[in-house]
Scaffold this active site. Structure first.
Site, PDB file in Angstrom:
ATOM      1  N   THR A 173      43.952  24.842  36.540  1.00  0.00           N
ATOM      2  CA  THR A 173      43.436  24.649  37.900  1.00  0.00           C
ATOM      3  C   THR A 173      42.592  23.245  38.033  1.00  0.00           C
ATOM      4  OG1 THR A 173      43.111  26.984  38.706  1.00  0.00           O
ATOM      5  CG2 THR A 173      41.668  25.368  39.677  1.00  0.00           C
ATOM      6  N   ARG A 201      49.076  37.205  45.880  1.00  0.00           N
ATOM      7  CA  ARG A 201      47.659  37.140  45.318  1.00  0.00           C
ATOM      8  C   ARG A 201      47.139  35.869  45.455  1.00  0.00           C
ATOM      9  NH1 ARG A 201      44.855  33.704  41.513  1.00  0.00           N
ATOM     10  NH2 ARG A 201      43.166  35.061  40.655  1.00  0.00           N
ATOM     11  N   VAL A 202      45.687  36.004  45.911  1.00  0.00           N
ATOM     12  CA  VAL A 202      45.091  34.633  46.158  1.00  0.00           C
ATOM     13  C   VAL A 202      43.687  34.810  45.525  1.00  0.00           C
ATOM     14  CG1 VAL A 202      44.070  33.282  47.877  1.00  0.00           C
ATOM     15  CG2 VAL A 202      46.037  34.662  48.621  1.00  0.00           C
ATOM     16  N   ASP A 204      40.067  32.836  43.936  1.00  0.00           N
ATOM     17  CA  ASP A 204      38.860  32.160  44.411  1.00  0.00           C
ATOM     18  C   ASP A 204      39.208  30.734  44.830  1.00  0.00           C
ATOM     19  OD1 ASP A 204      39.381  31.552  41.466  1.00  0.00           O
ATOM     20  OD2 ASP A 204      37.581  30.017  42.054  1.00  0.00           O
TER      21      ASP A 204
HETATM   22  N1  ASP Z   1      40.698  30.270  39.819  1.00  0.00           N
HETATM   23  C1  ASP Z   1      41.908  30.272  39.830  1.00  0.00           C
HETATM   24  C2  ASP Z   1      42.649  31.592  40.295  1.00  0.00           C
HETATM   25  O1  ASP Z   1      41.913  32.585  39.948  1.00  0.00           O
HETATM   26  C3  ASP Z   1      42.588  30.302  38.399  1.00  0.00           C
HETATM   27  C4  ASP Z   1      41.883  29.122  37.420  1.00  0.00           C
HETATM   28  O2  ASP Z   1      40.919  28.481  38.102  1.00  0.00           O
HETATM   29  O3  ASP Z   1      42.575  28.674  36.272  1.00  0.00           O
HETATM   30  O4  ASP Z   1      43.659  31.448  41.056  1.00  0.00           O
END
Ligand code: ASP
Length: 309
Positions: A173, A201-202, A204
């Site tokens: 991310t 799916r969403v 944070d």
């Molecule tokens: N926070 C992101 C999510 O859960 C994944 C990540 O930051 O690696 O979609």
């Protein structure tokens, strides 16, 4: 090029918190460095903090090293679904999108939602349609796909990938926080989410206060990690509030990562920047790649390693 205002402008970027295999580390560091450079150039040309974070995140969305834009993780049915948010610390305006499948730059679509609609958050095919209606380039879904992620997905289908929560370990991310010459803060985060996630799916990342937050009264934050855990403590807003209470950004970032572990057992990290140009980076994952561009344009990029206990 240097500016006359000491700590302005400044930009900090991250490339995700999690495992980064040794062989991939140079690409993560270089990707963060290039993003910070692009963001800093936007700021040094007189752009707003929002311009800075958008420019930086776009670079990482184009870079298949990261789990954002092209090269993102695939969901359980083999599709890319992208989430992003931008937030302006000057007036708290924000835009977000989730589960988009036809834009290469979800961060720019999030900004479009902020600026060209009366809403803050659009999802799914309607968000892609909004992009099309406003002249944003639309791409076929396969253009977001990378060979590496196709291989990873095939492993999941063959039952060769580790089960949750270990499936989470790959990372990528991306996010940025910036301070512009007017003293305004902004934050942005963009992601393909987690590998093999359920369609729809969403996490944070596009949720205000979770994946990002920016308020000129406190700080700008961009978070990364296990979305289902991060959202429980509204991690970005919680960290900004600690800065408002007087904590230095590094101390606030560390405190919130500690809280994340204590209250949720989850893993993640974040970057944080205040109006004095002081930044913080903290994580309880193995690694987080980052880059910081200072007011004089000098860039420090690297990987934070696990803290020694
Ligand atoms: N926070 C992101 C999510 O859960 C994944 C990540 O930051 O690696 O979609």
């Amino acid at each position: 090029m240097s500016t006359s205002k000491g700590t302005l402008p400044t930009i900090v970027v991250h490339g995700g918190a999690g495992e980064i295999p040794e062989a991939d580390r140079p690409a993560h560091v270089e990707g963060c460095r290039r993003a910070a450079q692009a963001g800093w150039e936007a700021l040094a040309a007189g752009g707003s903090a929002l311009d800075g974070v958008e420019a930086a995140v776009r670079v990482m969305e184009d870079d298949p090293t990261f789990d954002a834009g092209h090269g993102s993780f695939l969901n359980a049915v083999g599709e890319v679904e992208l989430d992003a948010i931008v937030m302006n610390g000057h007036d708290l305006s924000l835009g977000a999108v989730a589960a988009v499948q036809r834009v290469r730059h979800p961060v720019s679509l999030a900004r479009l939602v902020m600026q060209k609609s009366n809403h803050s958050f659009l999802v799914g095919p309607a968000a892609d349609d909004f992009a099309r209606q406003h002249g944003m380039p639309i791409c076929p879904p396969w253009e977001l796909l990378s060979e590496r992620e196709l291989e990873r997905w095939k492993k999941f289908q063959a039952g060769e990938a580790p089960p949750p929560p270990d499936y989470f370990t790959p990372c990528g991310t991306v996010g940025a926080v910036a301070l512009d010459e007017q003293g305004n803060l902004a934050a942005a985060t963009s992601t393909g989410g987690t590998p093999n996630k359920l369609p729809g799916r969403v996490g944070d990342s596009p949720l205000v206060g979770c994946g990002a937050y920016a308020d000129n009264r406190s700080a700008a934050a961009s978070a990364t990690g296990e979305g289902e855990a991060l959202m429980k403590i509204v991690i970005s807003k919680t960290t900004c509030d600690l800065v408002l209470q007087g904590l230095r950004p590094q101390v606030a970032a560390e405190a919130v990562v500690e809280l994340l572990g204590e209250r949720t057992g989850g893993h993640g990290g974040l970057i944080l920047l205040d109006r004095q140009g002081r930044f913080g980076i903290a994580h309880n994952t193995s690694y987080i790649a980052y880059a910081v561009a200072a007011a004089d344009g000098s860039i420090q990029a690297g990987i934070c390693y696990p803290a020694k206990k």
